[in-house]
Design an enzyme around this catalytic site. Sequence first.
Site, short mmCIF file in Angstrom:
data_model
loop_
_atom_site.label_atom_id
_atom_site.label_comp_id
_atom_site.label_asym_id
_atom_site.label_seq_id
_atom_site.Cartn_x
_atom_site.Cartn_y
_atom_site.Cartn_z
N LYS A 172 0.78 -1.36 0.06
CA LYS A 172 0.01 0.03 0.06
C LYS A 172 0.99 1.40 -0.10
O LYS A 172 1.22 1.69 0.94
CB LYS A 172 -1.08 -0.13 1.24
CG LYS A 172 -2.11 1.16 1.09
CD LYS A 172 -2.69 1.52 2.37
CE LYS A 172 -1.74 2.57 3.24
NZ LYS A 172 -1.44 3.88 2.54
N GLU A 184 8.98 -0.02 11.38
CA GLU A 184 10.18 0.89 11.14
C GLU A 184 9.46 2.20 11.44
O GLU A 184 8.74 2.81 10.45
CB GLU A 184 10.87 1.01 9.77
CG GLU A 184 11.47 -0.46 9.70
CD GLU A 184 12.75 -0.73 10.24
OE1 GLU A 184 13.20 0.41 10.69
OE2 GLU A 184 13.23 -1.70 10.26
N CYS A 231 13.75 9.58 8.22
CA CYS A 231 13.58 9.20 9.39
C CYS A 231 15.12 9.21 10.22
O CYS A 231 15.07 9.14 11.37
CB CYS A 231 12.98 7.72 9.52
SG CYS A 231 14.11 6.63 8.23
N GLY A 238 6.41 4.03 8.97
CA GLY A 238 5.58 5.19 9.02
C GLY A 238 5.82 5.81 10.48
O GLY A 238 6.85 5.51 11.24
N ALA A 286 0.89 5.95 13.98
CA ALA A 286 0.30 4.80 13.12
C ALA A 286 0.81 3.36 13.48
O ALA A 286 0.10 2.56 13.44
CB ALA A 286 0.50 5.19 11.70
N GLU A 325 9.60 14.30 16.66
CA GLU A 325 9.81 14.30 15.33
C GLU A 325 9.20 15.58 14.30
O GLU A 325 7.88 15.43 14.39
CB GLU A 325 9.55 12.97 14.60
CG GLU A 325 10.36 12.82 13.25
CD GLU A 325 10.01 11.36 12.62
OE1 GLU A 325 8.71 11.13 12.63
OE2 GLU A 325 10.84 10.92 12.13
P1 NAD Z 1 2.16 7.89 8.49
O1 NAD Z 1 2.24 6.92 9.55
O2 NAD Z 1 1.06 8.78 8.44
O3 NAD Z 1 1.88 7.00 7.04
C1 NAD Z 1 2.64 5.88 6.63
C2 NAD Z 1 1.91 4.75 5.98
O4 NAD Z 1 0.79 4.19 6.98
C3 NAD Z 1 0.89 5.46 4.91
O5 NAD Z 1 0.88 4.48 3.93
C4 NAD Z 1 -0.38 5.79 5.39
O6 NAD Z 1 -1.34 5.63 4.51
C5 NAD Z 1 -0.35 4.40 6.28
N1 NAD Z 1 -1.13 4.46 7.48
C6 NAD Z 1 -1.37 5.50 8.50
N2 NAD Z 1 -2.04 5.04 9.46
C7 NAD Z 1 -2.27 3.66 9.35
C8 NAD Z 1 -3.08 2.98 10.11
N3 NAD Z 1 -3.64 3.25 11.17
N4 NAD Z 1 -3.00 1.55 9.67
C9 NAD Z 1 -2.52 0.99 8.52
N5 NAD Z 1 -2.02 1.98 7.69
C10 NAD Z 1 -1.73 3.40 8.03
O7 NAD Z 1 3.55 8.23 8.22
P2 NAD Z 1 4.23 9.23 7.14
O8 NAD Z 1 3.74 10.75 7.31
O9 NAD Z 1 3.50 8.83 5.46
O10 NAD Z 1 5.71 9.09 7.09
C11 NAD Z 1 6.43 9.69 8.06
C12 NAD Z 1 6.87 9.02 8.89
O11 NAD Z 1 7.54 7.79 8.37
C13 NAD Z 1 7.78 9.52 9.91
O12 NAD Z 1 7.36 9.39 11.24
C14 NAD Z 1 9.12 8.81 9.56
O13 NAD Z 1 10.18 8.92 10.59
C15 NAD Z 1 8.60 7.46 9.14
N6 NAD Z 1 9.60 6.54 8.53
C16 NAD Z 1 10.27 5.59 9.07
C17 NAD Z 1 11.56 5.15 8.32
C18 NAD Z 1 12.25 3.85 9.28
O14 NAD Z 1 12.98 3.22 8.52
N7 NAD Z 1 12.24 3.96 10.49
C19 NAD Z 1 11.66 5.17 7.08
C20 NAD Z 1 10.82 6.26 6.60
C21 NAD Z 1 9.78 7.03 7.18
#
Ligand code: NAD
Length: 485
Positions: A176, A250, A284, A228, A232, A383
């Site tokens: 997704k 992650e 991240c 993400g 979430a 963050e």
């Molecule tokens: P987000 O959590 O809003 O969304 C990430 C993904 O999860 C999207 O596809 C979103 O549609 C989906 N999502 C959101 N809530 C969900 C739920 N309840 N159930 C299932 N899917 C859900 O994050 P974002 O704003 O898209 O990305 C930024 C975040 O990602 C930052 O916190 C960043 O640090 C993190 N990130 C972490 C890594 C890592 O490897 N640790 C890498 C890249 C980004």
Amino acid sequence: MAESKNLLYIGGEWVTPSTTNTIDVISPFTEEVIATVPEAAEGDVDRAVEAAKAALDGPYPRLSPAERADVISKLSAAIGARAMEFAELITTEMGSPASFSLMGQVFSATMIYDGYANLARTYPFEEPRAGALGPVLVRKESVGVSAGIVPWNVPLFEIACKLAPALAAGSPIVLKPSPETPLDSYLLAEILDEIELPKGMVSFLPAGREVGEYLVRHPGIDKVTFTGSTAAGRKVAAICGEQLKRVTLELGGKSAAIILDDADLATHIPTLMPSALMNNGQACVAQTRILAPRGRYDEVVDAIAEAVRGTSVGDPSDPSVIVGPLVAERQRDRVLGYIEKGNAEGAKLAVGGGRPASQPKGWFVEPTLFVDVDNSMTIAQEEIFGPVLAVIPYDDESDAVRIANDSDFGLSGSVWTADVERGIDVARQVRTGTYGVNSIATIDIQQPFGGFKASGIGREFGPEGLSAFLETKTIVLPGDYQPPS
Ligand code: NAD
């Protein structure tokens, strides 16, 4: 203008979506709609999971590990052949600067495929062992059907983090992408067709949170691999806990770069800065807390302020630009909100702090530096995910380690010193999943990567990353068993 789409890629077929819902993909630079794609709905998830379950009994999972490795290598080469196209598309859909896109968005992804292809060729999928009562065979088998949920900041890279180990393990996967960045997954789907990946193995369902949650909860999913935000991730983990699904998370970070008192600032600050501001601060592993020794505080602040002030801002497709626009208006407003909080809580604004006057359009935030920050302030604890850095003074090495560890997160970090052994000693004390000594390369695509504390559960890359897509089976053999010669 990118091309609009009206089909979804489900189980290797281009199909009519179950609803007429669509997603507008908006350029963060022009604020204009650049493409429209179908928004996947629950019916599409059901269909993708059914296709994946069927694929589990199909030809792909029965390929030998070496044959699976060949497929992954082919995929990597095919992405590499269209690297510029991918890089430009990602720059257009989410504003990643061209100076970062080719390496940070595309070749970093092909390196992941290459790493897992090599691993699949050598990993002990079946290992004879001497058991307590006689010979046993320990097998690593596909975890079953996986669901991969990815964020928008490094979309192709994140898909690789999920798809490459799934293909190495023989696990069909339903992916997704984020609604902000669905376009690169369309190009990737074309490539999967081109390399003739067996049907059912991969689906792409661009959609938002609700559909993501439906996918996680789906009874046909055996394993969830999620990248993400921590907020979430907690929700995903709760569902997986209740359903006893395998899960890898992650999540976010708030990493500290410790400048030791012996650091060579002329060398180390220019090396550190790209990590602090990479991908417009939307990384991240960004080193966003910079810990400076009180004895050299002014010197460190001056060097960082100069670097932040000198960071070029503008059109992300211009190769000389380092900081482009943030992914969405909502993200820009969120980052500006943190800057307001920093001011309100008494941090000193040294550089930036608003929207750049040179960019009347686009979701820009100036590269911003706060100094005299106390680690308890919101801008040091949460963050921000934008080009905002905080310099925090410390008394001595143990105080620096204490401040670095005073965080809910534990994803990355770094130390900068003339004495590498001293740096390694600091690295041992910081509770975080990856760490750099005089290096910002805290993601090594062939070694385990992931978070301590609220930064996640589990690891990606290396044998640890592959293991997360495998179940372990122990076959106990008769005491007099002799393997066929
Ligand atoms: P987000 O959590 O809003 O969304 C990430 C993904 O999860 C999207 O596809 C979103 O549609 C989906 N999502 C959101 N809530 C969900 C739920 N309840 N159930 C299932 N899917 C859900 O994050 P974002 O704003 O898209 O990305 C930024 C975040 O990602 C930052 O916190 C960043 O640090 C993190 N990130 C972490 C890594 C890592 O490897 N640790 C890498 C890249 C980004």
